[in-house]
Write a protein that holds these residues in place. Sequence first.
Motif, short mmCIF file in Angstrom:
data_model
loop_
_atom_site.label_atom_id
_atom_site.label_comp_id
_atom_site.label_asym_id
_atom_site.label_seq_id
_atom_site.Cartn_x
_atom_site.Cartn_y
_atom_site.Cartn_z
N VAL A 157 0.86 -1.18 0.00
CA VAL A 157 0.00 0.00 0.00
C VAL A 157 0.90 1.23 0.00
N CYS A 158 0.77 2.07 -1.02
CA CYS A 158 1.61 3.27 -1.10
C CYS A 158 0.80 4.49 -0.70
N THR A 159 1.24 5.18 0.35
CA THR A 159 0.57 6.39 0.83
C THR A 159 1.40 7.62 0.46
N GLU A 160 0.79 8.78 0.59
CA GLU A 160 1.44 10.01 0.15
C GLU A 160 2.59 10.43 1.06
N GLY A 161 2.41 10.25 2.38
CA GLY A 161 3.44 10.73 3.29
C GLY A 161 3.50 12.25 3.30
N PRO A 162 4.47 12.85 4.00
CA PRO A 162 5.49 12.15 4.79
C PRO A 162 5.01 11.67 6.16
N ARG A 163 3.77 12.00 6.53
CA ARG A 163 3.27 11.52 7.83
C ARG A 163 3.03 10.02 7.77
N PHE A 164 3.05 9.38 8.95
CA PHE A 164 2.64 8.00 9.03
C PHE A 164 1.11 7.92 8.99
#
Length: 263
Positions: A157-164
């Motif tokens: 799963v690829c999230t935008e970040g930079p936050r967790f």
Amino acid sequence: MVKTAIIGGTGVYDPCLLEDVREIVETTPYGSVKVSLGKYAGMEVAFIPRHGLEHSIPPHLINYRANIKALQQLGIKNILATAAVGSLHFEFKPGQFVLADQFLDFTKNRGSTFYEGGEAGVVHCDMTVPYCPELREALVKAGRELEIQVQNGGTYVCTEGPRFETAAEIMMFKQLGGQLVGMTSVPEVCLARELGICYATVAIVTNFAAGITTGILTHSEVLELMKRNIELARSLMMSSLKYITEEKRCNCRKILDEPGAMK
């Protein structure tokens, strides 16, 4: 000619294990990229640190298009990438090596294609099997040789970040079939496919994702586990080079047969 490149993720910032290393600057329509070129066991290898030498580039600001285009211009046919990931399941434990075979894309604001209409044209790229099965098999063989346990298969799963991620997001990803979570594999894998380059990710599990266990997540935790596993990851990728064949049966390069595809 250089055929294989390594894209180093978190914790992998220098072309260690390569000999006769030299640095070049490759200019692309998307920006200039510093690429290290060196040799390993007589084979030429290219290297790019995804986040920069000092981990100064956050995942949502990486110039993915420039990186992948620069490698194509250098004649690269295969990319081995590393990625630090969180685990959504207890069977994927910190320290484990997983070769992603599918992804779920939750990125938002990234340049994710070379085909944006106009002179670039419009090409719809098949992503049925996004991560090259032949490169993954080469990594599995290297793992057996080195007695390193490698899990061949996992949904990234690829999230935008930079936050967790929040615990609720992780619960949703898990219900959707996600097994690993990170911030960099997309659009990197998609851009490589658009240019007909075989691509594989060695995902290194650094922690359990939010809500899977108690406690908060910290970047220092990720860096510490990567530090402990980095030599194994380097050895795995380098040992896999001899198993990468010139002629492949995978479908990664078939996109180049599409009308308008970038040769």
